[in-house]
Design an enzyme around this catalytic site. Structure first.
Site, PDB file in Angstrom:
ATOM      1  N   CYS A   2       8.659  51.608   6.411  1.00 11.23           N
ATOM      2  CA  CYS A   2       9.732  51.900   5.462  1.00 11.23           C
ATOM      3  C   CYS A   2      10.900  50.933   5.602  1.00 11.23           C
ATOM      4  O   CYS A   2      11.162  50.408   6.683  1.00 11.23           O
ATOM      5  CB  CYS A   2      10.260  53.308   5.707  1.00 11.23           C
ATOM      6  SG  CYS A   2       8.969  54.542   5.726  1.00 11.23           S
ATOM      7  N   ARG A  27       8.308  46.198   2.809  1.00 15.12           N
ATOM      8  CA  ARG A  27       8.103  47.045   3.983  1.00 15.12           C
ATOM      9  C   ARG A  27       7.435  48.376   3.629  1.00 15.12           C
ATOM     10  O   ARG A  27       7.019  49.118   4.528  1.00 15.12           O
ATOM     11  CB  ARG A  27       9.445  47.333   4.657  1.00 15.12           C
ATOM     12  CG  ARG A  27      10.163  46.098   5.133  1.00 15.12           C
ATOM     13  CD  ARG A  27      11.458  46.486   5.806  1.00 15.12           C
ATOM     14  NE  ARG A  27      11.195  47.112   7.077  1.00 15.12           N
ATOM     15  CZ  ARG A  27      11.190  46.487   8.240  1.00 15.12           C
ATOM     16  NH1 ARG A  27      11.457  45.210   8.289  1.00 15.12           N
ATOM     17  NH2 ARG A  27      10.929  47.126   9.351  1.00 15.12           N
ATOM     18  N   TRP A  73       6.913  54.026   3.066  1.00 15.98           N
ATOM     19  CA  TRP A  73       5.486  53.882   3.334  1.00 15.98           C
ATOM     20  C   TRP A  73       5.094  55.200   3.988  1.00 15.98           C
ATOM     21  O   TRP A  73       5.435  55.463   5.143  1.00 15.98           O
ATOM     22  CB  TRP A  73       5.223  52.702   4.265  1.00 15.98           C
ATOM     23  CG  TRP A  73       3.756  52.431   4.469  1.00 15.98           C
ATOM     24  CD1 TRP A  73       2.938  51.705   3.659  1.00 15.98           C
ATOM     25  CD2 TRP A  73       2.946  52.876   5.561  1.00 15.98           C
ATOM     26  NE1 TRP A  73       1.668  51.686   4.173  1.00 15.98           N
ATOM     27  CE2 TRP A  73       1.638  52.386   5.339  1.00 15.98           C
ATOM     28  CE3 TRP A  73       3.187  53.648   6.707  1.00 15.98           C
ATOM     29  CZ2 TRP A  73       0.588  52.642   6.211  1.00 15.98           C
ATOM     30  CZ3 TRP A  73       2.140  53.906   7.577  1.00 15.98           C
ATOM     31  CH2 TRP A  73       0.843  53.389   7.328  1.00 15.98           C
ATOM     32  N   ASN A  99      13.134  55.573   9.248  1.00 15.34           N
ATOM     33  CA  ASN A  99      11.925  54.759   9.397  1.00 15.34           C
ATOM     34  C   ASN A  99      11.361  55.064  10.780  1.00 15.34           C
ATOM     35  O   ASN A  99      12.089  54.963  11.772  1.00 15.34           O
ATOM     36  CB  ASN A  99      12.314  53.273   9.277  1.00 15.34           C
ATOM     37  CG  ASN A  99      11.147  52.349   9.563  1.00 15.34           C
ATOM     38  OD1 ASN A  99       9.990  52.750   9.491  1.00 15.34           O
ATOM     39  ND2 ASN A  99      11.453  51.104   9.890  1.00 15.34           N
ATOM     40  N   GLY A 100      10.085  55.452  10.850  1.00 12.07           N
ATOM     41  CA  GLY A 100       9.485  55.785  12.144  1.00 12.07           C
ATOM     42  C   GLY A 100       8.745  57.110  12.036  1.00 12.07           C
ATOM     43  O   GLY A 100       8.478  57.587  10.926  1.00 12.07           O
ATOM     44  N   GLU A 480     -10.529  36.140   9.881  1.00 11.55           N
ATOM     45  CA  GLU A 480      -9.292  36.071   9.098  1.00 11.55           C
ATOM     46  C   GLU A 480      -9.609  35.996   7.586  1.00 11.55           C
ATOM     47  O   GLU A 480      -8.935  36.637   6.777  1.00 11.55           O
ATOM     48  CB  GLU A 480      -8.465  34.862   9.562  1.00 11.55           C
ATOM     49  CG  GLU A 480      -7.207  34.570   8.773  1.00 11.55           C
ATOM     50  CD  GLU A 480      -6.183  35.693   8.759  1.00 11.55           C
ATOM     51  OE1 GLU A 480      -6.341  36.681   9.492  1.00 11.55           O
ATOM     52  OE2 GLU A 480      -5.230  35.587   7.966  1.00 11.55           O
ATOM     53  N   LYS A 484      -8.341  38.697   4.875  1.00  8.50           N
ATOM     54  CA  LYS A 484      -7.558  38.333   3.677  1.00  8.50           C
ATOM     55  C   LYS A 484      -8.215  38.913   2.428  1.00  8.50           C
ATOM     56  O   LYS A 484      -7.549  39.500   1.595  1.00  8.50           O
ATOM     57  CB  LYS A 484      -7.468  36.812   3.501  1.00  8.50           C
ATOM     58  CG  LYS A 484      -6.499  36.013   4.312  1.00  8.50           C
ATOM     59  CD  LYS A 484      -5.042  36.313   4.157  1.00  8.50           C
ATOM     60  CE  LYS A 484      -4.623  37.489   4.997  1.00  8.50           C
ATOM     61  NZ  LYS A 484      -4.066  37.209   6.282  1.00  8.50           N
ATOM     62  N   GLU A 487      -7.988  42.859   2.293  1.00  4.76           N
ATOM     63  CA  GLU A 487      -6.684  43.510   2.157  1.00  4.76           C
ATOM     64  C   GLU A 487      -6.047  43.305   0.792  1.00  4.76           C
ATOM     65  O   GLU A 487      -5.289  44.155   0.338  1.00  4.76           O
ATOM     66  CB  GLU A 487      -5.723  43.148   3.297  1.00  4.76           C
ATOM     67  CG  GLU A 487      -4.998  41.845   3.195  1.00  4.76           C
ATOM     68  CD  GLU A 487      -4.026  41.625   4.347  1.00  4.76           C
ATOM     69  OE1 GLU A 487      -3.318  42.553   4.745  1.00  4.76           O
ATOM     70  OE2 GLU A 487      -3.973  40.482   4.843  1.00  4.76           O
ATOM     71  N   HIS A 503     -28.663  39.779  14.461  1.00  3.06           N
ATOM     72  CA  HIS A 503     -28.635  40.982  15.304  1.00  3.06           C
ATOM     73  C   HIS A 503     -28.244  42.221  14.502  1.00  3.06           C
ATOM     74  O   HIS A 503     -27.871  43.237  15.086  1.00  3.06           O
ATOM     75  CB  HIS A 503     -27.665  40.775  16.468  1.00  3.06           C
ATOM     76  CG  HIS A 503     -28.059  39.647  17.382  1.00  3.06           C
ATOM     77  ND1 HIS A 503     -29.211  39.676  18.131  1.00  3.06           N
ATOM     78  CD2 HIS A 503     -27.477  38.453  17.627  1.00  3.06           C
ATOM     79  CE1 HIS A 503     -29.320  38.557  18.825  1.00  3.06           C
ATOM     80  NE2 HIS A 503     -28.281  37.787  18.529  1.00  3.06           N
ATOM     81  N   LYS A 602       4.336  45.420   5.022  1.00  2.21           N
ATOM     82  CA  LYS A 602       4.409  44.157   5.740  1.00  2.21           C
ATOM     83  C   LYS A 602       4.629  44.336   7.235  1.00  2.21           C
ATOM     84  O   LYS A 602       3.949  43.750   8.052  1.00  2.21           O
ATOM     85  CB  LYS A 602       5.537  43.319   5.135  1.00  2.21           C
ATOM     86  CG  LYS A 602       5.730  41.951   5.768  1.00  2.21           C
ATOM     87  CD  LYS A 602       4.562  41.056   5.446  1.00  2.21           C
ATOM     88  CE  LYS A 602       4.728  39.666   6.021  1.00  2.21           C
ATOM     89  NZ  LYS A 602       3.447  38.933   5.989  1.00  2.21           N
TER      90      LYS A 602
HETATM   91  O1  M6R Z   1       4.056  40.907  12.063  1.00  2.00           O
HETATM   92  P1  M6R Z   1       2.746  40.808  12.814  1.00  2.00           P
HETATM   93  O2  M6R Z   1       2.214  39.430  12.846  1.00  2.00           O
HETATM   94  O3  M6R Z   1       2.831  41.412  14.173  1.00  2.00           O
HETATM   95  O4  M6R Z   1       1.756  41.699  11.967  1.00  2.00           O
HETATM   96  C1  M6R Z   1       0.468  41.971  12.428  1.00  2.00           C
HETATM   97  C2  M6R Z   1      -0.410  42.545  11.339  1.00  2.00           C
HETATM   98  O5  M6R Z   1       0.132  43.757  10.880  1.00  2.00           O
HETATM   99  C3  M6R Z   1      -0.524  41.580  10.148  1.00  2.00           C
HETATM  100  O6  M6R Z   1      -1.009  40.346  10.540  1.00  2.00           O
HETATM  101  C4  M6R Z   1      -1.453  42.179   9.074  1.00  2.00           C
HETATM  102  O7  M6R Z   1      -2.743  42.273   9.563  1.00  2.00           O
HETATM  103  C5  M6R Z   1      -1.395  41.346   7.800  1.00  2.00           C
HETATM  104  N1  M6R Z   1      -1.286  42.204   6.672  1.00  2.00           N
HETATM  105  C6  M6R Z   1      -2.589  40.459   7.622  1.00  2.00           C
HETATM  106  O8  M6R Z   1      -2.504  39.700   6.470  1.00  2.00           O
END
Ligand code: M6R
Length: 607
Positions: A2, A27, A73, A99-100, A480, A484, A487, A503, A602
């Site tokens: 949040c 956020r 969030w 937030n939390g 990665e 990408k 997500e 495997h 984020k």
């Molecule tokens: O801010 P951070 O690099 O610690 O964040 C880690 C993950 O939350 C972040 O990389 C997340 O997986 C992204 N959405 C990937 O694109």
């Protein structure tokens, strides 16, 4: 998670709060709300949806010069108008944004309900407003102090009271909170982007701190009301950096910024004369660096993938045993801290709670933890024992792109310096250094293929499943690429070592499940080509990212993206960029919101 904002000053509060929330929207973006104080009353407007939906229902010329705002969030309670913040106590005079996660909220709520409090929401946060209301006897700060004494969990809170205009109280424990100091106005926010349009003077609050803010000034204290003197920091970021700057969205902007962001990360850190790298801020002498026997990296998501690449690097370049581990796993398995191990906490935001808590656990056990972070002044770099800023500039899109390549570059510089201190020759060091310096221009060449990659993405965007396959140092890049794609496009994608498919995963292969192979011209090339053939033999479609001139791969694959040739250890930079573009154009083709994909946020500040 949040985003929260608070304002008191001489401007129209609703304008400042809505502007700040727009900046904080990355956020969390399932619902939003503001509360503005006027004539000893609090007026709240909130709704399910994005900031633009909130803006549409906030009356024009909404009066009032102080207030709080929130973009959510959801953790507790479904996404709807009622559960949106701010929340009030029964009297409607106390309003809070949070937030939390309050872990003991149910116990507190049960007790308050027995005492006659009526709750309107399913959130954990509402309990905070009721507690503050219960303790309030004319001094909001005192009431907040008593209330948070009962809370278990994490919070960044901002609170206002109708009877105390132009005053807000902030408290922090585990969730970030920053104070912005302006001329006749003050701000509180989850991060500096909330207030950057108005001030660049900020104070970072630490866990266990409370701040009492009026339009005239602020006082910081600990939970026992001992005053804490705080320094005012200056933010270097420019407002333009947190704007789209002509791009259709932040993700595209950030992908295309990579040549520049990688250059910035290298700037002043490469020593051509000695063929090595220098990173200030590590707080380690050459002797201490020479004593390092093991490198351990903790991180989450994309940062974890950067850490995995780094572990390959440390071993192959510097011959130091290295491993990367998910921070969320480290914390709860009672990690063993070995002597002469050096730890890295990698995080773009510097606020990811899994990484932060794992770092603290390791530090409690005597580990030395360095940070590799992007956001200056965030919690991980502040609490780490030293570290490196990657200087990517603000990364706003939820999908991390430019931070990944800069995290890699920071690790390459570190690995090069460690290798040159040990047994890497000047000549080998120079070859690597030259390769590193060439990367930004080579990334430009990959980006120039955006139209071809877009066409490819459109060709395959109706696939429901995808495999991403790579080996060695490019195996984490395959992970990665899969992350990408899933997500932002919501297509199911798995990353594997190309050797692993036999495997198990090869059972998934059919004409509808494409496999994207990473095929650098390294010593594993022949093996990867065999794996490609195994997929082709089963009617699977193959997309390859291969090196310019590799006709053999071009002939086997159904489609190929060609990248420039580089040193075999440097391919992750050039391999990941087409995967970012592929995911981006696939998501666009499917009509997804690429900057704010569903269910995500984020900065992940809850466990
Ligand atoms: O801010 P951070 O690099 O610690 O964040 C880690 C993950 O939350 C972040 O990389 C997340 O997986 C992204 N959405 C990937 O694109």
């Amino acid at each position: 998670m949040c985003g929260i904002i608070g304002y008191c000053g001489d401007k129209n509060a609703s304008t400042v709060l809505l502007e700040g929330l727009k900046r904080l929207e990355y956020r969390g973006y399932d619902s939003a709300g503001i509360c503005v104080g006027i004539d000893k009353a609090l007026k709240i407007v909130k709704c399910k949806g994005k900031i633009k939906d909130l803006k549409a229902i906030v009356p024009e010329n909404f009066p009032g010069n102080y207030g709080i705002g929130h973009t959510r969030w959801a953790t507790h309670g479904e996404v709807n108008d009622v559960n949106a913040h701010p929340h009030t106590d029964g009297s409607g005079k106390v309003a809070i944004v949070h937030n939390g996660i309050i872990e003991n909220f149910q116990t507190l709520k049960n007790k308050l309900q027995r005492e006659g409090h009526e709750f309107r929401t399913e959130t954990d946060s509402e309990v905070i407003a009721h507690l503050i209301g219960t303790f309030y006897q004319g001094d909001l700060e005192k009431a907040v102090r008593e209330a948070i004494g009962l809370l278990k969990g994490t919070y960044g809170i901002v609170c206002v009271h109708a009877d105390e205009p132009n005053r807000m109280i902030g408290a922090r424990n585990g969730s970030p909170l920053v104070l912005g100091v302006g001329e006749h106005e003050m701000f509180l926010g989850s991060d500096v982007t909330a207030m950057m349009a108005y001030t660049k003077q900020v104070v970072y609050l630490e866990d266990g701190e409370i701040v009492d803010v009026t339009d005239k000034g602020f006082r910081t204290s600990d939970y026992d009301d001992r005053e804490i003197a705080k320094e005012i920091d200056h933010i270097d970021w420019e407002l333009q950096q947190i704007e789209k700057d002509g791009f259709p969205n932040f993700m595209e902007k950030e992908i295309f910024e990579q040549p520049e962001s990688i250059r910035r990360c290298m700037s002043g850190r490469l020593d051509t004369e000695l063929a090595t790298g220098h990173l200030g801020g590590l707080n380690l002498s050459s002797k201490e660096l020479l004593e390092v026997e093991r490198v351990k990296i903790i991180a989450a998501g994309t940062s974890y993938h950067a850490g995995m690449v780094a572990s390959y690097l440390m071993e192959s370049m510097a011959r130091i045993p290295a491993s990367a581990e998910l921070a969320s796993e480290v914390r709860y398995r009672n990690p063993i801290v070995e002597r002469n191990s050096l730890y890295f906490a990698v995080s773009q935001s510097g606020e990811t709670i899994d990484t932060l808590f794992a770092m603290r656990e390791l530090q409690r056990k005597g580990a030395r933890v360095l940070g590799i972070c992007n956001v200056v002044g965030s919690t991980i770099p502040r609490e780490s024992d030293g570290g490196v800023y990657i200087h990517s500039g603000p990364e706003i899109a939820v999908a991390s792109t430019k931070a990944f390549t800069s995290q890699l570059m920071a690790f390459y510089i570190f690995a090069l310096s460690m290798a040159r201190m040990r047994d890497m020759s000047y000549e080998t060091g120079h070859t690597l250094l030259d390769g590193m310096k060439a990367i930004p221009d080579q990334v430009v060449r990959v980006l120039e293929q955006k139209n071809a990659i877009r066409d490819l993405a459109m060709k395959y965007s109706s696939s429901e499943n995808f495999l991403f396959l790579g080996r060695g140092i490019n195996y984490p890049v395959a992970l990665e690429g899969a992350l990408k794609l899933k997500e932002i496009s919501y297509i199911h994608a798995e990353g594997y070592s190309a050797a692993e498919i036999k495997h198990g995963p090869i059972a998934l292969i059919n004409e509808q499940t494409p496999s994207l192979f990473l095929v650098p011209d390294d010593r594993l090339r022949e093996k990867v080509i065999s794996n490609m053939k195994e997929i082709k033999a089963r009617q699977g479609k193959v997309i390859a990212v291969a090196v310019e001139g590799d006709e053999e791969v071009g002939d086997i694959a159904d489609d190929t993206i060609f990248i420039p040739s580089t040193h075999e250890l440097l391919y992750p930079f050039l391999m990941v960029v087409p995967l970012q573009l592929f995911a981006y154009y696939t998501a666009l083709d499917l009509g997804r919101n690429v900057d704010q994909p569903r269910n995500l946020a984020k900065s992940v500040t809850v466990e």
